[in-house]
Design a protein around this motif. Structure first.
Motif, short mmCIF file in Angstrom:
data_model
loop_
_atom_site.label_atom_id
_atom_site.label_comp_id
_atom_site.label_asym_id
_atom_site.label_seq_id
_atom_site.Cartn_x
_atom_site.Cartn_y
_atom_site.Cartn_z
N ARG A 36 0.84 -1.20 0.00
CA ARG A 36 0.00 0.00 0.00
C ARG A 36 0.87 1.26 0.00
N VAL A 37 1.95 1.24 0.79
CA VAL A 37 2.88 2.37 0.81
C VAL A 37 3.51 2.55 -0.56
N SER A 38 3.91 1.45 -1.17
CA SER A 38 4.54 1.52 -2.49
C SER A 38 3.60 2.14 -3.52
N HIS A 39 2.34 1.73 -3.50
CA HIS A 39 1.37 2.30 -4.45
C HIS A 39 1.10 3.78 -4.16
N ALA A 40 1.04 4.13 -2.88
CA ALA A 40 0.80 5.53 -2.52
C ALA A 40 1.97 6.41 -2.95
#
Length: 102
Positions: A36-40
């Motif tokens: 999720r952090v990577s996508h954000a």
């Protein structure tokens, strides 16, 4: 709300989620939060005009301590895991419960 601010809010929430799951031992939850952090982060990078918006720059500046604390926490936990694995390697496989509680 401008697109850049919404993306930064998503980034903030993603890092909050990562910080929460790092306190546990659920590898799946940690991987999900990391993704999720990577996508954000990719969403924020994809918005090229955010540098020219003072509100977005101010929001990102306010997020820096949270981002840095998450980075430090990940590094500390990785170091801790490496230390535990090194101890396990020295002692042999009969002491595996020291590292992996099941």
């Amino acid at each position: 709300m401008p697109l850049g601010l919404a993306a930064l809010d998503d980034l903030f929430e993603a890092f909050e989620g990562l910080r929460d799951v790092l306190d546990g031992s659920d590898a799946g939850a940690i991987e999900q939060a990391s993704n999720r952090v990577s996508h954000a982060v990719a969403s924020v990078r994809g918005i090229g005009a955010w540098r020219s918006d003072p509100a977005t720059v101010a929001r990102l500046t306010a997020l820096l301590p949270l981002l840095d604390s998450a980075r430090v926490r990940v590094n500390v936990l990785a170091d801790y895991a490496n230390q535990r694995l090194a101890m396990l390697a020295v002692r042999g496989s009969s002491h595996a419960p020291l590292t992996y509680g099941r």
